[in-house]
Scaffold this motif. Structure first.
Motif, PDB file in Angstrom:
ATOM      1  N   MET A  35     -14.079  16.148  -5.924  1.00  0.00           N
ATOM      2  CA  MET A  35     -15.133  17.066  -5.782  1.00  0.00           C
ATOM      3  C   MET A  35     -16.494  16.329  -5.849  1.00  0.00           C
ATOM      4  N   LYS A  36     -16.471  15.180  -6.496  1.00  0.00           N
ATOM      5  CA  LYS A  36     -17.575  14.246  -6.390  1.00  0.00           C
ATOM      6  C   LYS A  36     -17.569  13.507  -5.136  1.00  0.00           C
ATOM      7  N   ASP A  38     -16.401  14.643  -2.252  1.00  0.00           N
ATOM      8  CA  ASP A  38     -16.486  15.391  -1.069  1.00  0.00           C
ATOM      9  C   ASP A  38     -17.791  16.000  -0.919  1.00  0.00           C
ATOM     10  N   ASN A  39     -18.346  16.825  -2.051  1.00  0.00           N
ATOM     11  CA  ASN A  39     -19.372  17.536  -2.093  1.00  0.00           C
ATOM     12  C   ASN A  39     -20.720  16.835  -2.903  1.00  0.00           C
ATOM     13  N   ASN A  40     -20.438  15.809  -3.534  1.00  0.00           N
ATOM     14  CA  ASN A  40     -21.433  15.320  -4.460  1.00  0.00           C
ATOM     15  C   ASN A  40     -21.779  16.141  -5.432  1.00  0.00           C
ATOM     16  N   TYR A  41     -20.792  16.734  -6.161  1.00  0.00           N
ATOM     17  CA  TYR A  41     -21.083  17.299  -7.526  1.00  0.00           C
ATOM     18  C   TYR A  41     -21.258  16.134  -8.504  1.00  0.00           C
TER      19      TYR A  41
END
Length: 137
Positions: A35-36, A38-41
């Motif tokens: 998640m971090k 891929d989408n920079n969460y």
């Protein structure tokens, strides 16, 4: 070469339950890491600490489980085996925890350590596992 479950249990000195806890925490860690990436969460100062939190929680649960096993083995009167198992488990958990902690600090920019310094607990752990594997055969 794929190792059997019995070989892993003997070489690592972990029970099947401890291996299961590590696999569950690693799965959650992998999802959070994806998640971090891929989408920079989890952007911000605490991002890497949030991503590594399942691994730290897994280490805490394994330490608690090892303490319970140590107490039960003491109550059964198997003092030598209890002390040796507790010593090995705590050394294993401490080295893995230090590696995760140093890696998290390095990735979040809070430390100026080189990656060889961050990986030094893993190198020590691999040497200990090699010695243990030689002792078992």
């Amino acid at each position: 070469m794929i190792f059997s479950l019995n070989e892993l249990v003997h070489w690592l000195g972990l029970t099947i339950f401890e291996i299961w806890i590590n696999l569950v925490s690693l799965t959650i860690f992998t999802i959070l890491l994806a998640m971090k990436i891929d989408n920079n969460y989890f952007a911000g100062n605490g991002g890497w600490w949030i991503i590594f939190s399942p691994l730290f929680i897994g280490d805490g649960l394994n330490t608690y489980f090892c303490a319970i096993i140590f107490i039960r083995m003491q109550m059964d009167g198997v003092m030598k085996s209890a002390i040796l198992r507790a010593l090995w488990s705590l050394t294993f958990l401490l080295l893995v925890f230090v590696f995760k902690y140093l890696l998290c600090k390095k990735l979040s920019g809070q430390s100026s350590l080189e990656y060889s310094e961050v990986l030094s607990p893993v190198f020590i752990l691999l040497q200990l596992i090699a010695v243990r594997a030689c002792q078992l055969h």
